[in-house]
Design an enzyme around this catalytic site. Structure first.
Site, short mmCIF file in Angstrom:
data_model
loop_
_atom_site.label_atom_id
_atom_site.label_comp_id
_atom_site.label_asym_id
_atom_site.label_seq_id
_atom_site.Cartn_x
_atom_site.Cartn_y
_atom_site.Cartn_z
CG ASP A 1 8.86 -8.58 1.42
OD1 ASP A 1 9.51 -8.98 2.40
OD2 ASP A 1 8.14 -7.56 1.44
CE1 TYR B 1 3.50 -3.69 1.91
CE2 TYR B 1 4.34 -5.65 0.81
CZ TYR B 1 4.56 -4.53 1.57
OH TYR B 1 5.84 -4.24 1.97
CE LYS C 1 7.50 -6.74 4.79
NZ LYS C 1 6.82 -6.69 3.48
CG HIS D 1 4.71 -3.61 7.78
ND1 HIS D 1 3.77 -4.00 6.87
CD2 HIS D 1 5.65 -2.92 7.08
CE1 HIS D 1 4.12 -3.55 5.67
NE2 HIS D 1 5.25 -2.90 5.77
#
Ligand code: A2P
Length: 275
Positions: free
Chosen positions: A47, A52, A77, A110
Site C-alpha cells: 500500500d 509517500y 492514492k 487519499h
C-alpha cells in the site's frame, strides 16, 4: 505462498488482508528492501501513495521479488493537490509510470479534499479503462460516503481510515460494512512513536500464544474483518507482522483489546485537515 486471509471486495476483486504499508518509508534502498522482503516472505499486498514519494522504489522492490503480476496486489492514492486542481487522470498515469506497472489493483482518493466529487468521476473512468481493478476512498467520514452514494451508482470498494485498538473507529467501520464497503486500517499498530505496543494487556494476551504485541494487534484487525496495513522498515518486524495466521484470539481477547480504545486519533481529522 504462505497461508493468509483474503477478502472479496464488492466488485469481486480479491484483496489480501495483510498488506505492507510504506507511509514515511524513505525512498530508495529502504523502501526497495522493505517491499522485496515483504514479497519474499509471503506478503502479496503493498500500500503506497503518490505523496509517500516512494512509488518508484515500490516498483523496484516488486521487480526484484520477481513475482508474476497476477500474484500481488498494489494500491496507490490520488493526492489532495491533484484533487483540488482536477488532475485525477494525469496524476494516476504518473503514478503508474513511477511504479512501472500498467495497472494497479486499487486506486484511492487519499483525503476528502475540495474537488473529491470530480475526482470520483475520474476514478470511475480509470476503473472503466481497466487500469485500476478496484477504486475507493480514504479518510472519508460517514457524511462523505453518504454524499458520494447519493451522487454515484458506483460503490467505493474500500475506505482506508485510521484504526487501531487506541482509536478503533468502530462505528464508522460498522457503517461501511452495512454498505458493502471494506474498511482498511492505517496506523494499525498505533503509529510511529505511539505507546500502544507497550500495553501490558497486549503482552499478556501475546504470552498465551507466543506472539508479540504487534502480532496480537494485527490478528485483532484480521478477526474484525478489516484490511490491515502495518509498516516497518526492519526486515525482522516485516516478517513477524506476517506471522499471524497460525493462532486465533478468543472473543474475550478481542473484547479486552477493543477496550483499549481511547477515542483519540493519532493522525489528522478528516473533517479538519490543512494539507
Ligand atoms: P519500525 O519501522 O522502526 O519497525 P503503524 O503501522 O501503526 O503506522 O506503526 C508502525 C510503527 O510501529 C512503525 O514506526 C514501526 O517502526 C513499528 N513497528 C512495526 N512493526 C513492529 C513490530 N512487530 N514490533 C514493534 N514495532 C513495530
Amino acid at each position: 505462498m504462505a497461508i493468509q486471509s483474503t477478502i472479496t471486495l464488492n466488485n469481486g476483486t480479491v484483496i489480501p488482508q495483510v498488506g505492507l504499508g510504506v507511509f514515511q518509508t524513505p525512498d530508495g534502498d529502504t523502501t526497495v528492501n522493505a517491499v522485496q522482503t515483504a514479497l519474499e516472505n509471503g506478503y502479496r499486498h503493498i500500500d503506497t501513495a503518490m505523496i509517500y514519494r516512494n512509488e518508484a522504489s515500490v516498483g523496484e522492490g516488486i521487480r526484484r521479488a520477481g513475482l508474476p503480476r497476477g500474484d500481488f496486489f498494489v494500491t496507490t492514492k490520488l493526492w489532495n493537490d491533484d484533487i483540488r486542481v482536477h488532475r485525477g487522470k494525469d496524476a494516476f498515469q504518473e503514478s503508474l509510470d513511477r511504479l512501472g506497472l500498467d495497472y494497479v489493483d486499487l486506486y484511492l482518493i487519499h483525503w476528502p479534499a475540495d474537488g473529491w466529487q470530480q475526482a470520483w468521476d475520474d476514478l470511475q473512468e480509470i476503473y472503466a479503462s481497466g487500469r485500476a481493478k478496484a477504486i475507493g476512498v480514504s479518510n472519508f467520514q460517514k457524511h462523505h460516503i453518504d454524499e458520494l452514494l447519493a451522487n454515484s451508482d458506483v460503490l467505493p470498494a474500500v475506505n482506508q481510515i485510521e484504526s487501531s485498538p487506541q482509536f478503533t473507529n468502530h462505528e464508522l467501520i460498522g457503517q461501511l460494512r452495512s454498505k458493502g464497503i471494506v474498511a482498511e486500517a492505517w496506523s494499525p499498530l498505533g503509529g510511529t512513536g505511539g505507546n500502544l505496543l507497550g500495553s501490558p494487556v497486549l503482552a499478556e494476551i501475546g504470552a498465551k500464544y507466543g506472539k508479540s504485541a504487534a502480532q496480537v494487534v494485527i490478528r485483532w484487525h484480521i478477526q474484525r474483518g478489516v484490511v490491515v496495513l502495518p509498516k516497518s522498515t526492519h526486515a525482522e518486524r516485516i516478517k513477524q507482522n506476517f506471522d499471524v495466521f497460525d493462532f486465533n484470539l478468543t472473543s474475550e481477547d478481542m473484547t479486552a483489546i477493543t477496550a483499549l480504545n481511547t477515542g483519540k486519533r493519532n493522525g489528522a481529522d478528516p473533517d479538519n485537515f490543512d494539507f
